[in-house]
Design a protein around this motif. Structure first.
Motif, short mmCIF file in Angstrom:
data_model
loop_
_atom_site.label_atom_id
_atom_site.label_comp_id
_atom_site.label_asym_id
_atom_site.label_seq_id
_atom_site.Cartn_x
_atom_site.Cartn_y
_atom_site.Cartn_z
N ILE A 1 0.84 -1.20 0.00
CA ILE A 1 0.00 0.00 0.00
C ILE A 1 0.87 1.25 0.00
CG2 ILE A 1 -1.65 1.32 1.39
CD1 ILE A 1 -2.78 -1.40 2.31
N GLY A 2 1.92 1.24 0.83
CA GLY A 2 2.82 2.39 0.87
C GLY A 2 3.49 2.64 -0.46
N ALA A 3 3.93 1.57 -1.15
CA ALA A 3 4.58 1.73 -2.45
C ALA A 3 3.61 2.34 -3.47
CB ALA A 3 5.09 0.38 -2.94
N ALA A 4 2.35 1.89 -3.42
CA ALA A 4 1.35 2.44 -4.35
C ALA A 4 1.11 3.92 -4.10
CB ALA A 4 0.05 1.66 -4.23
N LEU A 5 1.14 4.33 -2.84
CA LEU A 5 0.89 5.74 -2.52
C LEU A 5 2.12 6.60 -2.80
CD1 LEU A 5 -1.12 5.31 0.82
CD2 LEU A 5 -2.01 5.97 -1.42
N LEU A 6 3.31 6.03 -2.61
CA LEU A 6 4.54 6.78 -2.89
C LEU A 6 4.82 6.87 -4.39
CD1 LEU A 6 6.82 5.32 -0.06
CD2 LEU A 6 5.97 7.68 -0.23
N ASP A 7 4.48 5.82 -5.14
CA ASP A 7 4.75 5.78 -6.59
C ASP A 7 3.54 5.17 -7.30
OD1 ASP A 7 5.77 5.73 -9.11
OD2 ASP A 7 7.31 4.22 -8.72
N PRO A 8 2.48 5.97 -7.55
CA PRO A 8 1.25 5.45 -8.17
C PRO A 8 1.47 4.80 -9.52
CG PRO A 8 0.86 7.63 -7.23
CD PRO A 8 2.35 7.40 -7.18
N ALA A 9 2.58 5.10 -10.19
CA ALA A 9 2.85 4.48 -11.49
C ALA A 9 3.02 2.97 -11.37
CB ALA A 9 4.09 5.11 -12.11
N GLN A 10 3.31 2.50 -10.15
CA GLN A 10 3.51 1.06 -9.93
C GLN A 10 2.21 0.29 -9.79
OE1 GLN A 10 6.56 -0.74 -7.49
NE2 GLN A 10 7.19 1.29 -6.79
N ILE A 11 1.08 0.98 -9.61
CA ILE A 11 -0.17 0.31 -9.25
C ILE A 11 -0.55 -0.79 -10.24
CG2 ILE A 11 -2.66 0.64 -8.92
CD1 ILE A 11 -1.99 3.37 -7.66
N PRO A 12 -0.50 -0.58 -11.59
CA PRO A 12 -0.86 -1.66 -12.51
C PRO A 12 0.00 -2.91 -12.33
CG PRO A 12 -0.84 0.44 -13.66
CD PRO A 12 -0.25 0.69 -12.32
N ALA A 13 1.30 -2.72 -12.15
CA ALA A 13 2.20 -3.86 -11.97
C ALA A 13 1.93 -4.57 -10.65
CB ALA A 13 3.65 -3.40 -12.03
N LEU A 14 1.67 -3.80 -9.61
CA LEU A 14 1.36 -4.40 -8.31
C LEU A 14 0.06 -5.19 -8.38
CD1 LEU A 14 2.27 -1.44 -5.91
CD2 LEU A 14 3.60 -3.51 -6.32
N ALA A 15 -0.94 -4.60 -9.06
CA ALA A 15 -2.23 -5.28 -9.18
C ALA A 15 -2.08 -6.60 -9.95
CB ALA A 15 -3.24 -4.36 -9.87
N ALA A 16 -1.26 -6.58 -11.00
CA ALA A 16 -1.04 -7.79 -11.78
C ALA A 16 -0.33 -8.85 -10.95
CB ALA A 16 -0.23 -7.47 -13.03
N GLN A 17 0.60 -8.41 -10.13
CA GLN A 17 1.35 -9.36 -9.28
C GLN A 17 0.45 -9.98 -8.21
OE1 GLN A 17 4.29 -10.46 -9.67
NE2 GLN A 17 5.49 -10.59 -7.79
N LEU A 18 -0.43 -9.16 -7.62
CA LEU A 18 -1.28 -9.64 -6.54
C LEU A 18 -2.45 -10.47 -7.05
CD1 LEU A 18 -1.49 -6.36 -4.42
CD2 LEU A 18 -0.31 -8.45 -3.75
N GLY A 19 -2.99 -10.08 -8.19
CA GLY A 19 -4.19 -10.74 -8.68
C GLY A 19 -5.41 -10.25 -7.92
N ASP A 20 -6.18 -11.14 -7.35
CA ASP A 20 -7.40 -10.77 -6.65
C ASP A 20 -7.07 -10.05 -5.34
OD1 ASP A 20 -9.80 -11.22 -4.76
OD2 ASP A 20 -10.55 -11.95 -6.69
N THR B 1 11.29 1.16 0.75
CA THR B 1 11.50 1.87 -0.51
C THR B 1 10.41 1.45 -1.49
OG1 THR B 1 12.94 2.16 -2.43
CG2 THR B 1 13.15 0.09 -1.23
N ALA B 2 9.85 2.44 -2.19
CA ALA B 2 8.77 2.15 -3.14
C ALA B 2 9.28 1.32 -4.32
CB ALA B 2 8.16 3.46 -3.64
N ALA B 3 10.57 1.37 -4.58
CA ALA B 3 11.13 0.65 -5.73
C ALA B 3 10.97 -0.86 -5.61
CB ALA B 3 12.61 1.00 -5.90
N ASN B 4 10.81 -1.36 -4.38
CA ASN B 4 10.68 -2.80 -4.17
C ASN B 4 9.23 -3.25 -4.04
OD1 ASN B 4 13.45 -3.06 -4.19
ND2 ASN B 4 13.65 -2.96 -1.96
N GLY B 5 8.30 -2.46 -4.56
CA GLY B 5 6.89 -2.75 -4.42
C GLY B 5 6.51 -4.13 -4.92
N GLU B 6 7.03 -4.54 -6.09
CA GLU B 6 6.66 -5.84 -6.64
C GLU B 6 7.21 -6.98 -5.77
OE1 GLU B 6 6.75 -6.52 -10.89
OE2 GLU B 6 7.19 -4.40 -11.20
N TYR B 7 8.34 -6.76 -5.14
CA TYR B 7 8.90 -7.77 -4.24
C TYR B 7 7.97 -7.97 -3.04
CZ TYR B 7 12.01 -9.81 -0.72
OH TYR B 7 12.56 -10.61 0.27
N TYR B 8 7.46 -6.84 -2.46
CA TYR B 8 6.53 -6.95 -1.34
C TYR B 8 5.24 -7.63 -1.79
CZ TYR B 8 9.64 -3.14 0.14
OH TYR B 8 10.73 -2.37 0.43
N ALA B 9 4.78 -7.31 -2.99
CA ALA B 9 3.55 -7.92 -3.51
C ALA B 9 3.71 -9.43 -3.66
CB ALA B 9 3.17 -7.28 -4.84
#
Length: 659
Positions: A26-45, A105-113
């Motif tokens: 959630i923090g990564a999405a708020l710090l770097d909204p450009a990551q949201i599509p990639a995070l959503a794809a990684q998380l799925g539902d 760090t927001a750069a590691n958002g996909e790793y957290y996802a």
């Protein structure tokens, strides 16, 4: 235990790194909204989130990003969550910043996802295998049913769709903690210190602090929001806690000054009362002497003697013996004693660390509940009070404060009392349902600091002294900005009362919510201004703080109404669950439904709008998931929403531990 879950929810062990990873996503999405599509794809539902609060936030983030109507940032996200009635449920706006601070760090958002997704997958496998093991070990379960369930579970695991255990109806997740920072500084500091020392949720001390303030001001200070609209300042507050939660200790800390000032006022009034009693007894003795004279001397001038006796009696009647000052009700609190005491004192508080008051309200000691005095004394409606010394006088503007900490089961009894919902008694309370700390308490704790305790005692005592000394109730107004803040709240909550909105099924309670906010605001104002100009108008910022507290009570009230099954949506949801668990004529179970299917399931539903609150409740508890229809360029009526059904409902009822 995490304070994000109410006490009624079974404890589920969870690695701390999962919660941290969810917060970081959630923090990564708020710090770097450009990551949201990639995070959503990684998380799925969105159901992959363990914490319901995190799932709620993530759904709001993805909806904002998909619409593109406004950027995703903490402030705008908080507004979206507030608008849909979820801000209080996730822990308030401060929790969004907690998630940001928890993000290395927001750069590691996909790793957290990925951590979140893998943890959800492991939970899904563990849940499926545990359920199958339970079925296989039950000799009463048909072997074919076990095979069918095993094949369905394997197909579900192979599909990759993640379903978490649903939350049983009657439970609520992601309940917020009390926003202590919204309280005046001297009150909040004491609340936190008492909570730390007693190892209890701050919710209990905070709720009882409001009860103490209401005891001082209730019926003595009214708030005028705008011309023609006034509210009293008394509150009905209940904080439900299980046994052994140190309720009595917290109660004593928070209400101690109330009882001490009451004792001091009684001691100070004793001389005046004795003097008045003596004067009255002397005057009555003179009347009796004149009467005796008339009886012994029948030849005296009767007209003169009657005039003399009448004058003496009138003088005796003019001598009023003041009642011993009283701030609280004690002993056997029945509706009759409450009515009588309000007839004497007008402003009183019923404070108790237990739920004995509710025993009287629900009619445990009488043939039926006597709710009238509790309904009238909340609003300040004219009250007919029986008194021994006079013939049924009326009491103008009675004001009763209630502050109790019963066990949750007592609330269920209250909800079941005839007329409690229909006549509006349940709608008058602000409810708190915090989790218990039992099993997770520190053994050695820091005592309440002396300066903090002294400040609370001195300031609350000063407020009690100043307000109880008022000869007549006073009115505190609101600034124009505060009035506008209230107007915005009215507009917001009015929308949420519509059939498909969050507060639709508790209209009776929510309809009083803005009035409760005004009452809380004037209490905060008075506490802010101890030693200052407390007759000054209430500011807009104070209304905002009161609204934040009201959001807390709103989330907890939804949980309480669910717990006591006082809201029709809960009963309807139970009926739908039973229908979903029954197989169809061909022996298969429903995997997808639409609202009109649910309407057809029972005669209790006449149209789609009747079933929507129950469907929403089942979705909130994880029994259903919404499949939004694809966007269409064609005009006309939008496609009906399809709901996916939790696989657990395909398991026979007698073998399903969730139902």
């Amino acid at each position: 235990m995490s304070t994000e879950y109410a006490a009624v929810i079974p404890f589920r062990p969870e690695p701390s790194e999962v919660k941290a990873a969810e917060q970081a996503v959630i923090g990564a999405a708020l710090l770097d909204p450009a990551q949201i599509p990639a995070l959503a794809a990684q998380l799925g539902d969105p159901g992959v989130f363990y914490h319901l609060a995190h799932e709620t936030v993530w759904r709001a983030i993805t909806r904002m990003a998909a619409s593109g109507e406004r950027p995703v940032d903490p402030m705008l996200l908080a507004e979206v969550l507030r608008g849909q009635g979820d801000l209080g449920r996730i822990g308030g706006p401060g929790y969004l910043h907690t998630c940001i601070q928890a993000t290395p760090t927001a750069a590691n958002g996909e790793y957290y996802a990925e951590i979140v997704r893998v943890a959800a997958e492991r939970r899904r496998i563990n849940t499926a295998t545990s359920r199958l093991a339970h079925m296989a070990g039950d000799d009463q379960t048909d072997l074919d049913a076990v095979r069918t369930a095993a094949l369905a579970a394997l197909a579900d695991l192979a599909s990759g769709e993640t379903w978490l255990d649903p939350v049983p109806l009657g439970s609520h997740g992601a309940l917020p903690t009390f926003p202590v920072k919204a309280l005046p500084g001297w009150v909040g500091a004491y609340v936190e210190a008492v909570a730390e020392f007693t190892q209890t949720p701050a919710d209990m001390a905070a709720t009882m602090s409001l009860a103490a303030l209401s005891t001082a001001a209730g019926g003595r200070v009214n708030v005028e929001i705008r011309p023609g609209w006034r509210e009293q300042s008394n509150l009905y507050l209940v904080c439900a806690m299980p046994p052994a939660s140190r309720k009595s200790d917290v109660f004593a800390f928070m209400t101690g000054p109330v009882y001490r000032i009451e004792d001091e006022l009684r001691a100070e009034a004793r001389a005046r009362i004795i003097e008045a009693e003596t004067a009255k007894e002397t005057a009555l003795a003179e009347v009796e002497a004149l009467m005796a004279k008339a009886r012994k001397n029948p030849d005296l001038d009767r007209a003169h003697l009657v005039a003399e006796i009448s004058g003496a009696r009138m003088l005796a009647d003019e001598i009023v013996v003041p009642p011993s000052p009283r701030l609280t009700l004690s002993g056997d609190i029945t509706p009759e004693t409450v009515t009588h005491q309000l007839g004497v004192h007008r402003c009183l508080a019923a404070l108790s660390p237990e739920g004995d008051l509710f025993d009287s309200i629900v009619g445990r000691y009488s043939s039926k509940p006597n709710l009238g005095v509790f309904l009238q004394a909340h609003k300040g409606e004219r009250l007919q009070a029986d008194r021994i010394t006079r013939e049924q006088p009326t009491v103008d503007k009675p004001a009763l404060t209630i502050g109790v900490t019963p066990q949750p089961a007592v609330l269920q009894e209250l909800g079941a009392a005839p007329g409690a919902r229909d006549r509006g008694l349940l709608a008058r309370f602000l409810y708190s349902l915090p989790p218990s700390n039992l099993g997770y308490r520190k053994i050695r704790t820091t005592p309440v600091p002396e300066p903090v305790a002294t400040t609370y005692d001195v300031r609350l005592s000063a407020l009690l002294r100043a307000l109880t000394a008022l000869d007549e109730p006073i009115v505190v107004t609101m600034t124009e900005a505060a009035d506008l803040a209230v107007e915005k709240l009215q507009e917001k909550f009015e929308v949420q009362l519509r059939p498909d909105e969050p507060l639709a099924h508790i209209k009776d309670w929510a309809g009083k919510l803005v009035g409760h906010i005004a009452r809380i605001a004037v209490l905060l104002h008075l506490a802010d201004q101890v030693g200052g100009d407390w007759r000054a108008p209430v500011e807009a910022g104070t209304v905002d703080r009161a609204a934040e507290i009201a959001e807390y009570y709103t989330a907890h009230t939804l949980a309480v109404f669910d717990l006591i099954a006082a809201d029709p949506a809960t009963e309807d949801a139970h009926a739908l669950l039973q229908w979903l668990q029954r197989p169809k004529k061909d022996g298969t179970h429903r995997t997808h439904i639409k609202a009109h299917d649910a309407v057809a399931s029972s005669r209790r539903f006449k149209k789609v709008v009747d079933v929507e609150p129950a469907l929403a409740l089942l979705e909130q508890h994880g029994w259903l998931r919404t499949d939004q229809p694809p966007a269409s360029s064609q005009r006309g009526r939008p496609q009906a929403v399809t709901y996916r059904v939790h696989p657990a409902l395909s398991t026979p009822a007698d073998a399903n531990p969730l139902t």
